[in-house]
Structures are given as structure tokens and as C-alpha cells.
Write a protein that holds these residues in place. Structure first.
Motif, PDB file in Angstrom:
ATOM      1  N   LEU A   1       5.270  11.849  -0.500  1.00 34.11           N
ATOM      2  CA  LEU A   1       6.345  10.856  -0.551  1.00 34.11           C
ATOM      3  C   LEU A   1       5.807   9.453  -0.279  1.00 34.11           C
ATOM      4  CD1 LEU A   1       9.445  10.572  -0.933  1.00 34.11           C
ATOM      5  CD2 LEU A   1       9.616  10.551   1.569  1.00 34.11           C
ATOM      6  N   ARG A   2       4.652   9.364   0.365  1.00 31.98           N
ATOM      7  CA  ARG A   2       4.040   8.058   0.627  1.00 31.98           C
ATOM      8  C   ARG A   2       3.731   7.301  -0.667  1.00 31.98           C
ATOM      9  NH1 ARG A   2      -0.072  10.107   5.475  1.00 31.98           N
ATOM     10  NH2 ARG A   2       1.490  10.013   7.171  1.00 31.98           N
ATOM     11  N   LEU A   3       3.614   8.026  -1.763  1.00 31.90           N
ATOM     12  CA  LEU A   3       3.408   7.363  -3.057  1.00 31.90           C
ATOM     13  C   LEU A   3       4.591   6.448  -3.373  1.00 31.90           C
ATOM     14  CD1 LEU A   3       2.223  10.587  -4.885  1.00 31.90           C
ATOM     15  CD2 LEU A   3       0.758   8.591  -4.448  1.00 31.90           C
ATOM     16  N   LEU A   4       5.799   6.946  -3.175  1.00 32.74           N
ATOM     17  CA  LEU A   4       6.993   6.125  -3.402  1.00 32.74           C
ATOM     18  C   LEU A   4       7.184   5.105  -2.297  1.00 32.74           C
ATOM     19  CD1 LEU A   4       9.892   8.391  -4.775  1.00 32.74           C
ATOM     20  CD2 LEU A   4       8.825   6.424  -5.870  1.00 32.74           C
ATOM     21  N   ARG A   5       6.866   5.490  -1.074  1.00 36.60           N
ATOM     22  CA  ARG A   5       7.002   4.555   0.042  1.00 36.60           C
ATOM     23  C   ARG A   5       6.085   3.352  -0.144  1.00 36.60           C
ATOM     24  NH1 ARG A   5       8.987   5.968   5.023  1.00 36.60           N
ATOM     25  NH2 ARG A   5       7.145   5.235   6.136  1.00 36.60           N
ATOM     26  N   ALA A   6       4.910   3.573  -0.709  1.00 41.74           N
ATOM     27  CA  ALA A   6       3.993   2.454  -0.965  1.00 41.74           C
ATOM     28  C   ALA A   6       4.650   1.428  -1.875  1.00 41.74           C
ATOM     29  CB  ALA A   6       2.692   2.976  -1.582  1.00 41.74           C
ATOM     30  N   VAL A   7       5.271   1.914  -2.932  1.00 41.25           N
ATOM     31  CA  VAL A   7       5.958   1.023  -3.865  1.00 41.25           C
ATOM     32  C   VAL A   7       7.133   0.321  -3.193  1.00 41.25           C
ATOM     33  CG1 VAL A   7       7.444   1.035  -5.908  1.00 41.25           C
ATOM     34  CG2 VAL A   7       5.228   2.178  -5.974  1.00 41.25           C
ATOM     35  N   ARG A   8       7.901   1.082  -2.412  1.00 41.46           N
ATOM     36  CA  ARG A   8       9.065   0.477  -1.753  1.00 41.46           C
ATOM     37  C   ARG A   8       8.648  -0.623  -0.788  1.00 41.46           C
ATOM     38  NH1 ARG A   8      11.967   1.677   2.947  1.00 41.46           N
ATOM     39  NH2 ARG A   8      11.041   3.761   3.211  1.00 41.46           N
ATOM     40  N   PHE A   9       7.610  -0.356   0.018  1.00 42.23           N
ATOM     41  CA  PHE A   9       7.169  -1.386   0.955  1.00 42.23           C
ATOM     42  C   PHE A   9       6.623  -2.603   0.223  1.00 42.23           C
ATOM     43  CE2 PHE A   9       6.391   2.312   4.010  1.00 42.23           C
ATOM     44  CZ  PHE A   9       7.572   2.082   4.694  1.00 42.23           C
ATOM     45  N   ALA A  10       5.837  -2.377  -0.833  1.00 42.56           N
ATOM     46  CA  ALA A  10       5.268  -3.489  -1.585  1.00 42.56           C
ATOM     47  C   ALA A  10       6.355  -4.352  -2.195  1.00 42.56           C
ATOM     48  CB  ALA A  10       4.324  -2.969  -2.666  1.00 42.56           C
ATOM     49  N   ALA A  11       7.393  -3.711  -2.741  1.00 48.98           N
ATOM     50  CA  ALA A  11       8.489  -4.459  -3.357  1.00 48.98           C
ATOM     51  C   ALA A  11       9.364  -5.138  -2.313  1.00 48.98           C
ATOM     52  CB  ALA A  11       9.334  -3.518  -4.222  1.00 48.98           C
ATOM     53  N   THR A  12       9.736  -4.392  -1.282  1.00 48.93           N
ATOM     54  CA  THR A  12      10.646  -4.917  -0.266  1.00 48.93           C
ATOM     55  C   THR A  12      10.067  -6.119   0.457  1.00 48.93           C
ATOM     56  OG1 THR A  12      11.618  -2.734   0.074  1.00 48.93           O
ATOM     57  CG2 THR A  12      11.902  -4.345   1.850  1.00 48.93           C
ATOM     58  N   TYR A  13       8.776  -6.066   0.780  1.00 48.52           N
ATOM     59  CA  TYR A  13       8.161  -7.127   1.574  1.00 48.52           C
ATOM     60  C   TYR A  13       7.262  -8.043   0.751  1.00 48.52           C
ATOM     61  CZ  TYR A  13       9.990  -4.164   5.238  1.00 48.52           C
ATOM     62  OH  TYR A  13      10.830  -3.423   6.026  1.00 48.52           O
ATOM     63  N   ASP A  14       7.341  -7.898  -0.574  1.00 45.00           N
ATOM     64  CA  ASP A  14       6.575  -8.747  -1.484  1.00 45.00           C
ATOM     65  C   ASP A  14       5.091  -8.722  -1.141  1.00 45.00           C
ATOM     66  OD1 ASP A  14       6.154 -10.449  -3.611  1.00 45.00           O
ATOM     67  OD2 ASP A  14       6.581 -12.275  -2.469  1.00 45.00           O
ATOM     68  N   LEU A  15       4.527  -7.522  -1.132  1.00 42.36           N
ATOM     69  CA  LEU A  15       3.119  -7.332  -0.792  1.00 42.36           C
ATOM     70  C   LEU A  15       2.314  -6.937  -2.028  1.00 42.36           C
ATOM     71  CD1 LEU A  15       3.621  -5.115   2.411  1.00 42.36           C
ATOM     72  CD2 LEU A  15       3.481  -7.617   2.295  1.00 42.36           C
ATOM     73  N   ARG A  16       1.054  -7.312  -2.006  1.00 39.05           N
ATOM     74  CA  ARG A  16       0.114  -6.842  -3.021  1.00 39.05           C
ATOM     75  C   ARG A  16      -0.527  -5.567  -2.506  1.00 39.05           C
ATOM     76  NH1 ARG A  16      -5.360  -7.781  -3.422  1.00 39.05           N
ATOM     77  NH2 ARG A  16      -5.211  -9.329  -1.753  1.00 39.05           N
ATOM     78  N   ILE A  17      -0.642  -4.550  -3.372  1.00 37.75           N
ATOM     79  CA  ILE A  17      -1.236  -3.285  -2.951  1.00 37.75           C
ATOM     80  C   ILE A  17      -2.758  -3.410  -2.998  1.00 37.75           C
ATOM     81  CG2 ILE A  17      -1.382  -0.808  -3.369  1.00 37.75           C
ATOM     82  CD1 ILE A  17       1.371  -0.921  -4.626  1.00 37.75           C
ATOM     83  N   GLU A  18      -3.397  -3.155  -1.894  1.00 38.81           N
ATOM     84  CA  GLU A  18      -4.853  -3.272  -1.767  1.00 38.81           C
ATOM     85  C   GLU A  18      -5.552  -2.388  -2.798  1.00 38.81           C
ATOM     86  OE1 GLU A  18      -8.610  -1.591  -0.539  1.00 38.81           O
ATOM     87  OE2 GLU A  18      -6.687  -0.557  -0.209  1.00 38.81           O
TER      88      GLU A  18
END
Length: 445
Positions: free
Chosen positions: A172-189
Motif C-alpha cells: 500500500l506504500r506504493l499508493l501512499r507515496a503518490v498521495r504524500f507527493a501530491a498532497t504536500y507537493d513533493l518530488r519523489i527521490e
């Protein structure tokens, strides 16, 4: 501090107060205790946490002894839920977790075993660095063993340790990664992004209920369009919604863009949508209610969510013709409990296409000016009325009731007497005579 979208500010404050009391009590009993995870991240971002978790050196049995009003929601994993007061018809709950290190994840969700450990080791078993920090509310100090604060300042989402291992532990962390990146406007390392792409297809191994909950969080958030764009970019969308993929890159017939880009525009234009509305916005270009219903069933959505999403997709294009529709066609739409969602979807669609909003304004004017009894009047006749005329239930029965209802909604008839006359006229055309004594068995207006 600003409250995260979709949460209750009152609940968040009550959660903070309860967590502070828990930390103070544990500290007085001689144990380490800190705010942990998302609450610390939100605080550093200037957001008021929607809920607060506590991490402690006290074992679960000690936590329950110190807080009798608690539940062992995951005692084998060191997690106790401490209960507080009721806010917004919900009992405030703070999860208190003992510092732990975890063994292998055979089921890709829960560790096979846990061992209690230090706070530094506890940090290294968490998912992303921005979620691996701790805060001492009694001293104001932050504890950061994984570089989360620096990543947050750099607007970077980074897995703790080996990202392949983190995603394998709980997919589920696969989706959580996307949610956090979108919600907090982050770039995925970079390495985290590579692992995300590598494991994207594994998301289907997660239970439908957990996937649906992540989608709810993403789609009701203002960053919903960016979340879906990232899902598509990292192939999660392909795994979750394979029915959509063949259509995504086709050109929209009315604008010089793909159906996918148009869909993202519609999502972006929705204002504080419910989950069924946002899901309908995501799926509306499929124009296939059977497919939408199949997707909803696959996600194990509630009947209410499924029915609303399917209804919105089925009817969203009808609103465009509202000003030309017969009242008998328009009134059932206006009377439906989902009408505000339908108009919101129609407005977002029109704005995305650069079209006028006359049809939406027309419907809203009728809803504002017409009383409910005009939009959804009580039926003039029922089946009992036809039985009293000597008719038996069957195809003709339904045909007559439907015609009476259509004429009533079109405002061509308005009384029971007019409805009965219409029925007798239709029966006469078919050569069916109504016995006089039955035709007058009930009086009406």
C-alpha cells in the motif's frame, strides 16, 4: 496553523490535547514518549495535525495499565488505542505504539514478528523520511534520525533505507507515496521513484478496501489531479484501472487534448467533491456505466458510493440538454438526491471544455425557484386505482401508469380526475371498456 483538507479542526485539536496528556503521563511514569509520524510532519509544514500518534518506550501492558480506557487494537505489534472524549459524534482516539523493530512481512502488510527497541531503531522501520520524525511536546525538541526534516525542506519524498524493501513490506506504500507527493507537493527521490515504478504492478495484491481508502483520501483532496497524474506516470493507474488505459491517449473530440488530460482538468475543477463525485469525474469519459459499476465492485465500495458514482456517469451528459429536455425527463434528475453532484460534474466538464454554463444555471434556477412538490409531485394514480378500474397488473398496467406520470411531470394534467380520464381514453383506443360502476368507485378532485 492550517487544517488539512477533509478533516475536522475540532477533532484535530482534541486529538492533540489527548496525545499531550498521554505523553505527560508516560513521562511522569519514567518512560520516553513523543508525538510521531504524520503529526510531526504536518506541524513542520505549518498544518494543524488531523490526528496525533504517540510513540513510547513503555510496553503495551504498561500503556493499558496507565490508560484503562483503551483498546488493544494491535497489542502483538505494540499498538494500543487510548480513548478520549467525543467530538463530532466520534470518540477521539490516539494510537500509542511501543518503539519496535520488525521482522519479515510474509503477508506484505504485517511483520511476522516485532521486537521492542530504541526510538532510533523505531524510526528506521517507518516508510518515508518525512513520516519518521518525532516531537517532544514538553520541550519543543524534534528527534530526526532519518533526515526527514531536510527532505521536507527540500520538498523531497524519500523512502527510509532501501525503497524496494519498504515497498515489499507493505505494498500500500506504493499508493501512499503518490498521495504524500501530491498532497504536500513533493518530488519523489530518484531511487524511491525507480522502486515505485518497479513494484507498481504489485498494488493489486493489496486488499480492495485499503486501496479504496487511499483513493478516497486522494480524490477528495485539492491535489487530486496531481495524485492521479502521478498514479498514471508511475503505472499504478494501469494496474488499478486497466479499463481506462486504452482510452487515455485518444484525442478528445471537442478539444485539442487527450481524454486523459481532459479528465485531469475536470478533476482539478471540482470544488470540495464527495468521493463518489470525484470518482465519477475520474471515470466519466468511459461513458459505460457497466464498466464503472464493475470498477466500483472491484474496489468493494459501499452500495451508496457505487450507485452514486454510476448514476453520475450515466446522466452527466444529459444536463447539457437541460433547456431542451421535456419536463418529464428533467424533473427526475432535479429530484434526485445526487443532483448537486451532477451539476458540479456538469459545470466542471463545461469549464474544462471552455463552454458556457447556461445549462447548469438553468437547472440551479429551477431548483431555487420551484417548490419540491412541483419538481417531484406525488403520483396522481397508483396501481390500486387501475385495479379498481378492473385492470390486472401486466405490461398494459405499467404502460398506463408511466404515461400518466409522464403527462403529470410535463404538467399537462394535474388532478386525479384528469389522470383517470386519460387512462379511460387510452383504454378506449385499445377497445377496452371500463365498467361504469368501477370507474366511479372513488371520488377525486
Amino acid at each position: 496553523m492550517k487544517q488539512p483538507s477533509g478533516t475536522s479542526a475540532a477533532y484535530g485539536r482534541a486529538s492533540y490535547e489527548l496525545a499531550l496528556e498521554i505523553v505527560r503521563t508516560l513521562r511522569q511514569a519514567g518512560y520516553e514518549a513523543y508525538f510521531a509520524g504524520g503529526a510531526v510532519r504536518d506541524q513542520l509544514l505549518g498544518l494543524e495535525p488531523s490526528e496525533v500518534d504517540v510513540a513510547t518506550s513503555a510496553d503495551p501492558q504498561t500503556v493499558q495499565r496507565l490508560f484503562p480506557r483503551s483498546l488493544a487494537v494491535g497489542a502483538s505489534f505494540g499498538v494500543i488505542a487510548v480513548l478520549g472524549r467525543r467530538v463530532d459524534h466520534e470518540t477521539v482516539t490516539v494510537q500509542v505504539a511501543t518503539f519496535r523493530r520488525e521482522g519479515p512481512y510474509s503477508d506484505s502488510r504485517h511483520p511476522d514478528r516485532v521486537e521492542f527497541c530504541s526510538v532510533a531503531e523505531d524510526a528506521r522501520r517507518r516508510d518515508f523520511t518525512i513520516n519518521g520524525m518525532y516531537y517532544d511536546p514538553l520541550t519543543g525538541a524534534y528527534l530526526d534520525f532519518v533526515g526527514g526534516r531536510a527532505d521536507l525542506q527540500a520538498r523531497l519524498l524519500r523512502a527510509i533505507g532501501d525503497p524496494h524493501e519498504r515497498f515489499a513490506e507493505d505494498k500500500l506504500r506504493l499508493l501512499r507515496a503518490v498521495r504524500f507527493a501530491a498532497t504536500y507537493d513533493l518530488r519523489i527521490e530518484e531511487q524511491t521513484a525507480a522502486a515505485l515504478r518497479c513494484h507498481a504492478a504489485d498494488i493489486v495484491q493489496v486488499s480492495a478496501e485499503r486501496i479504496a481508502e487511499e483513493l478516497r483520501r486522494m480524490l477528495i483532496h485539492p491535489a487530486r489531479a496531481r495524485a492521479m497524474r502521478l498514479c498514471y506516470e508511475y503505472s499504478l493507474f494501469t494496474a488499478l484501472f486497466p479499463e481506462w488505459v486504452p482510452w487515455a491517449e485518444r484525442t478528445h473530440p471537442d478539444v485539442q487534448t487527450t481524454l486523459w488530460e481532459h479528465t485531469l482538468r475536470v478533476l482539478d475543477l471540482l470544488v470540495e467533491p464527495s468521493f463518489p463525485l470525484a470518482l465519477a469525474g475520474l471515470l466519466h469519459e468511459l461513458n459505460d456505466t457497466q464498466t464503472v459499476e464493475s470498477i466500483c465492485r472491484r474496489l468493494k465500495l459501499s452500495n451508496e458510493e457505487k450507485e452514486r458514482s454510476v448514476w453520475l456517469v450515466r446522466h452527466h451528459r444529459q444536463v447539457e440538454r437541460a433547456q431542451e429536455m421535456r419536463l418529464a425527463q428533467l424533473k427526475p434528475l432535479l429530484a434526485h438526491e445526487g443532483i448537486e453532484d451532477l451539476l458540479a460534474l456538469a459545470e466542471a466538464e463545461a469549464r474544462a471544455l471552455g463552454r458556457p454554463l447556461d445549462h447548469v444555471g438553468y437547472c440551479r434556477r429551477l431548483l431555487r425557484e420551484w417548490p419540491r412538490e412541483r419538481i417531484a409531485p406525488a403520483p396522481l394514480l397508483t396501481g390500486n386505482d387501475l385495479i379498481e378500474l378492473g385492470l390486472e397488473p401486466g405490461p398494459l398496467f405499467k404502460e398506463l401508469l408511466d404515461e400518466v406520470r409522464q403527462q403529470q411531470l410535463d404538467e399537462r394534467i394535474g388532478t386525479r380526475a384528469e389522470a383517470l380520464n386519460l387512462v379511460k381514453e387510452r383504454l378506449a383506443r385499445k377497445g377496452i371498456e371500463v365498467p361504469a360502476q368501477q370507474s366511479h368507485s372513488r371520488s377525486g378532485p
